[in-house]
Write a protein that holds these residues in place. Structure first.
Motif, short mmCIF file in Angstrom:
data_model
loop_
_atom_site.label_atom_id
_atom_site.label_comp_id
_atom_site.label_asym_id
_atom_site.label_seq_id
_atom_site.Cartn_x
_atom_site.Cartn_y
_atom_site.Cartn_z
N THR A 172 0.81 -1.22 0.00
CA THR A 172 0.00 0.00 0.00
C THR A 172 0.84 1.27 0.00
OG1 THR A 172 -0.14 -0.07 2.43
CG2 THR A 172 -1.96 -1.07 1.20
N TYR A 173 2.16 1.16 0.05
CA TYR A 173 3.02 2.35 0.08
C TYR A 173 3.09 2.97 -1.32
CZ TYR A 173 5.10 0.90 4.64
OH TYR A 173 5.33 0.55 5.94
N ALA A 174 1.98 3.53 -1.78
CA ALA A 174 1.89 4.03 -3.15
C ALA A 174 0.83 5.11 -3.26
CB ALA A 174 1.56 2.87 -4.11
N THR A 175 0.95 5.93 -4.29
CA THR A 175 -0.01 7.02 -4.47
C THR A 175 -1.37 6.53 -4.94
OG1 THR A 175 0.72 7.39 -6.74
CG2 THR A 175 1.84 8.66 -5.00
N HIS A 176 -1.43 5.34 -5.50
CA HIS A 176 -2.68 4.72 -5.92
C HIS A 176 -2.65 3.26 -5.50
CE1 HIS A 176 -2.27 8.21 -8.53
NE2 HIS A 176 -3.56 8.17 -8.77
N ASN A 177 -3.82 2.73 -5.13
CA ASN A 177 -3.90 1.34 -4.71
C ASN A 177 -5.17 0.69 -5.22
OD1 ASN A 177 -1.73 0.33 -2.73
ND2 ASN A 177 -2.12 2.40 -1.97
N VAL A 178 -5.04 -0.53 -5.70
CA VAL A 178 -6.19 -1.35 -6.05
C VAL A 178 -6.46 -2.31 -4.90
CG1 VAL A 178 -7.10 -3.10 -7.62
CG2 VAL A 178 -5.76 -1.19 -8.52
N PHE A 179 -7.70 -2.31 -4.42
CA PHE A 179 -8.12 -3.19 -3.33
C PHE A 179 -9.31 -4.04 -3.77
CE2 PHE A 179 -6.03 -0.15 -0.48
CZ PHE A 179 -5.60 -0.95 0.58
N PRO A 180 -9.44 -5.26 -3.26
CA PRO A 180 -10.72 -5.95 -3.38
C PRO A 180 -11.80 -5.13 -2.67
CG PRO A 180 -8.99 -7.45 -2.65
CD PRO A 180 -8.43 -6.06 -2.55
N ALA A 181 -12.94 -4.98 -3.28
CA ALA A 181 -14.00 -4.17 -2.67
C ALA A 181 -14.45 -4.74 -1.33
CB ALA A 181 -15.19 -4.08 -3.63
N ASP A 182 -14.34 -6.06 -1.18
CA ASP A 182 -14.88 -6.67 0.04
C ASP A 182 -13.99 -6.52 1.27
OD1 ASP A 182 -12.87 -8.49 -0.55
OD2 ASP A 182 -14.21 -10.20 -0.87
N VAL A 183 -12.83 -5.82 1.14
CA VAL A 183 -12.03 -5.51 2.32
C VAL A 183 -12.11 -4.02 2.69
CG1 VAL A 183 -10.43 -7.38 1.80
CG2 VAL A 183 -9.82 -5.03 1.15
N LEU A 184 -12.88 -3.26 1.91
CA LEU A 184 -12.96 -1.82 2.12
C LEU A 184 -14.24 -1.42 2.85
CD1 LEU A 184 -11.74 -0.42 -1.32
CD2 LEU A 184 -10.45 -0.52 0.83
N VAL A 185 -14.14 -0.30 3.56
CA VAL A 185 -15.25 0.29 4.29
C VAL A 185 -15.30 1.78 3.95
CG1 VAL A 185 -16.11 0.88 6.61
CG2 VAL A 185 -15.05 -1.35 6.20
N LYS A 186 -16.48 2.35 3.84
CA LYS A 186 -16.57 3.78 3.61
C LYS A 186 -16.15 4.54 4.87
CE LYS A 186 -20.14 3.72 0.04
NZ LYS A 186 -21.52 4.14 -0.34
N VAL A 187 -15.42 5.62 4.69
CA VAL A 187 -15.01 6.45 5.82
C VAL A 187 -16.27 7.09 6.39
CG1 VAL A 187 -13.66 8.44 6.56
CG2 VAL A 187 -12.76 6.90 4.79
N PRO A 188 -16.55 6.88 7.69
CA PRO A 188 -17.79 7.42 8.25
C PRO A 188 -17.75 8.93 8.40
CG PRO A 188 -16.47 6.41 9.98
CD PRO A 188 -15.78 6.11 8.68
#
Length: 311
Positions: free
Chosen positions: A96-112
């Motif tokens: 993740t040490y990068a200016t852009h990152n691709v993640f699987p959607a199922d590990v992400l959460v919206k910032v509340p």
């Protein structure tokens, strides 16, 4: 920031790479902030068993936050413009040490609402580790007495708060500079630089305490076993900890092995955003200063979570 060999903190190199495209079920974010963790330096220097899963040159890091700029086929829960954060599961070693990152959607959460991206970048790994240790493994309950070694770090502070939220009596072992923060949470601070933690607790609790959660391990694990009452339990955070001494004595012992459970992450993020829990940020630095950040990680005395920021 990439490494092409295992070694000291100065092995990092700024490298220009085209951002990846999100595949089916994936999300591309423009990175705002990155959570830096002790595991990162152990993978950088090759001391972690997980280092063998890396293909050099590589990018390190497990967690990040940012703004969604593209979504892959089948992704409906995120859209461009959303702020999202999360943590990579093993064996996803894209870093993740990068200016852009691709993640699987199922590990992400919206910032509340009420939380910024810098805080969000530090929630997942700290929160999942603390929740696993306190609630799923130690099963801390109301009225129990819990000793936390390393209570001043990012995970330690979160574990302290989760134990207190469950009605436990928390003995928080940490250095002098953490006093106000730990007592502010409601814990009793034991300053290991001023007193012998083990002698103090043995004298005050001759029948033993209920739980030890050990985020230090090397000098604390075996002596902690003597502090536990019959039926007490211990949770040790380093993933390569040897539980044999506890097992030989019939003491319940665990090591947290976490995965990106977004239900837990979303719950903890919401509690932080509402002010029910605190995620103290001990240090922030730009991604270009990652070598200095790794030196702080190796020193082991950060006052809370360490975050790399991306402009």
């Amino acid at each position: 920031m990439t490494i092409s060999e295992f070694g000291p903190a100065d092995v990092f190199r700024k490298t220009s790479i085209e951002p990846g495209e999100p595949g089916p079920g994936e999300v591309l974010i423009k990175t705002s902030a990155i959570g830096a963790n002790p595991l990162d330096y152990k993978m950088r220097d090759g001391s972690s068993g997980l280092s063998k899963s890396l293909t050099l040159p590589c990018i390190l890091g497990r967690e990040a936050s940012g703004v969604v700029i593209a979504v892959g086929e089948g992704v409906t829960e995120f859209a461009p413009g959303d702020h999202a954060f999360g943590m990579r599961n093993h064996p996803d070693t894209r870093g993740t040490y990068a200016t852009h990152n691709v993640f699987p959607a199922d590990v992400l959460v919206k910032v509340p609402e009420g939380m910024d991206d810098t805080t969000a970048a530090g929630v997942a790994l700290v929160g999942l580790t603390a929740q696993m240790a306190v609630e799923q493994q130690a099963k801390v309950s109301e009225g129990e007495t819990v000793l936390i070694h390393g209570a001043g770090g990012g995970v330690g502070q979160m574990m302290t708060q989760l134990c207190l939220a469950r009605g436990a009596n928390v003995l928080a072992s940490a250095s002098t500079r953490h006093h106000d923060k730990l007592t502010g949470f409601g814990a009793r601070h034991i300053d290991y630089t001023q007193v012998d933690v083990f002698d103090t607790i043995a004298e005050e609790y001759p029948n033993g305490i209920d739980v030890v959660i050990d985020a230090v391990y090397f000098d604390t694990f075996v002596p902690s076993l003597d502090l536990l009452r019959e039926g007490g339990r211990i949770v040790v955070l380093p993933s390569l900890a040897d539980l044999t001494p506890a097992n030989e004595r019939g003491i319940e012992a665990h090591i947290p092995l976490i995965s990106a459970d977004t239900t837990i992450v979303a719950d903890l993020a919401g509690r932080i955003a509402r002010g029910e829990l605190s995620l103290p940020i001990g240090h922030t630095a730009p991604l270009s200063d990652v070598a200095d950040v790794h030196r702080i990680l190796e020193d082991g005395h950060a006052d809370g979570k360490i975050i790399l920021t991306v402009n």
